[in-house]
Design a protein around this motif. Structure first.
Motif, short mmCIF file in Angstrom:
data_model
loop_
_atom_site.label_atom_id
_atom_site.label_comp_id
_atom_site.label_asym_id
_atom_site.label_seq_id
_atom_site.Cartn_x
_atom_site.Cartn_y
_atom_site.Cartn_z
N ASP A 22 40.14 46.59 50.49
CA ASP A 22 38.87 46.37 51.19
C ASP A 22 38.66 44.86 51.41
N ALA A 23 37.63 44.54 52.18
CA ALA A 23 37.44 43.13 52.58
C ALA A 23 37.21 42.24 51.35
N GLY A 24 36.53 42.76 50.32
CA GLY A 24 36.25 41.97 49.11
C GLY A 24 37.55 41.60 48.40
N ALA A 25 38.47 42.55 48.32
CA ALA A 25 39.75 42.29 47.64
C ALA A 25 40.58 41.29 48.44
N VAL A 26 40.55 41.42 49.76
CA VAL A 26 41.30 40.48 50.61
C VAL A 26 40.79 39.06 50.36
N ARG A 27 39.48 38.93 50.29
CA ARG A 27 38.88 37.62 50.04
C ARG A 27 39.27 37.10 48.66
N ALA A 28 39.21 38.00 47.67
CA ALA A 28 39.54 37.59 46.29
C ALA A 28 40.96 37.05 46.22
N LEU A 29 41.86 37.69 46.93
CA LEU A 29 43.26 37.26 46.90
C LEU A 29 43.46 35.97 47.71
#
Ligand code: GLU
Length: 372
Positions: free
Chosen positions: A286-293
């Motif tokens: 999801d977009a949150g995980a993409v950002r976290a990475l």
């Protein structure tokens, strides 16, 4: 001259049998105490240090009263099993003086090519470093004979460097470094200060020196440096008999032979992942995980995974994509595909309840992940 030990954060120090056992006379307690003291100081400088030590066979031979190295593998393996007891004991006692805990880790080459075992070894060693423990690593000579036949743990040292993404491999030996000819036979032989790891000329120069108690001549050191360079690490070959060698190196003194890694660490690691491991599956984030990475440099948690595709086991490489289908990272997964499907979209605190065990809180740990 590169200031590699000064800038290196994670360092693997390999010590050979003839140093550890004072050329087979018995475990050299004062040499080991001295390394322990230097390790304590390196750690005080904020460095992480792992020790790869041979000497088990040499010590075992002494304990069994054998003056001549046996030719049969099973006898050498038996000697290693006897000697390893003494080795572990001396390291433990010496490091304890500096309030440093040690851990005995016995590995084989096969452990580091099997994906799940690779990840297990990596997680264990990483945890030991996080706990402030110094791993004392040797080959598991009871089950394999690679280092007995050839390397005196030089290869193992390089494999540990690759496994742990270390910055530097220091091989301490009974020679000053690598010479352009055998210094025991040729008085005009010159020490090589700096060269590129993997340069074929080095292999010709190193050709086959060896001592009675250790197998590893210069050739196995040169090949170990080449292997360490495949994950971007430099190698230093120097005399373990030089007083305060590690600290002097840390102060930038030029000692021994530096073998530089031609490829920088991060691109070497990406290359290593691309070369060594086939991708077996895909995680859609999801977009949150993409950002976290991408932005925060974080690990991938199961909660950020929307969908799991393919069939893979723990330790295999999976691709991580955004919902739009853009690949953003690759990494070694801590969970198999079927486990990942069960924990996807769930908080890490629920893993135990869902699977009955917890490998790690992360689906892919940051250290095992490269951004594309
Ligand atoms: N692992 C072996 C040891 O600790 C390697 C050294 C050798 O072959 O003598 O003794």
């Amino acid at each position: 001259m590169p200031d590699t030990l000064q800038s290196a954060h994670r360092i693997v120090v390999k010590v050979g049998s003839s140093l550890v056992t004072n050329e087979g006379k018995g475990l050299d307690q004062s040499a080991i105490a001295n390394w322990a003291e230097q390790f304590a100081q390196l750690r005080a400088m904020g460095k992480e240090v792992l020790m790869v030590s041979s000497g088990a066979i040499a010590e075992g031979m002494k304990r069994l009263g054998w003056s001549k190295r046996p030719t049969h593998m099973h006898e050498l393996q038996a000697a290693a099993a006897v000697g390893q007891m003494g080795l572990a004991q001396v390291y433990e006692t010496s490091f304890r003086k500096y309030a440093i805990q040690t851990a005995q880790v016995l590995l084989t080459h096969a452990d580091l090519t099997d994906r799940a075992r690779y990840l297990n070894a990596r997680s264990t060693l990483r945890t030991l470093l996080e706990l402030g423990v110094v791993p004392i690593i040797n080959e598991n000579d009871t089950v394999v004979t690679d280092e007995i036949k050839f390397g005196d743990n030089d290869t193992l040292g390089a494999l540990v460097v690759n496994l742990m993404d270390a910055d530097l491999l220091i091989i301490l030996t009974d020679q000053q470094g690598l010479f352009n000819a055998d210094p025991r036979k040729d008085p005009t032989a010159k020490l090589i200060n700096l060269a590129n790891a993997g340069d074929p000329a080095l292999e010709n120069m190193a050709g086959g020196a060896g001592t009675l108690y250790g197998r590893g001549g210069m050739i196995s050191k040169v090949l170990a440096a080449k292997r360490a360079a495949s994950s971007g690490a430099c190698t230093l070959i120097a005399s373990g008999r030089e007083p305060q060698i590690l600290l002097r190196l840390a102060q930038g003194e030029s000692i021994g032979t530096w073998l530089q890694a031609p490829t920088p660490k991060l691109s070497a690691r990406k290359q290593w992942m691309a070369d060594h491991l086939q991708m077996r599956g895909k995680l859609i984030l999801d977009a949150g995980a993409v950002r976290a990475l991408q932005e925060d440099g974080k690990s991938l948690l199961p909660i950020g995974v929307i969908k799991v595709e393919g069939d893979f086991s723990r330790g295999e490489v999976v691709s991580c994509s955004s919902c739009e289908g853009v690949e953003i990272a690759r990494g070694l997964t801590n969970y198999s595909a079927s486990e990942a499907r069960l924990i996807a979209r769930k908080s890490s605190s629920q893993i135990k309840e869902i699977l009955g065990f917890v490998e790690e809180a992360e689906l892919i740990h940051r250290d095992n992940l490269v951004l594309i």
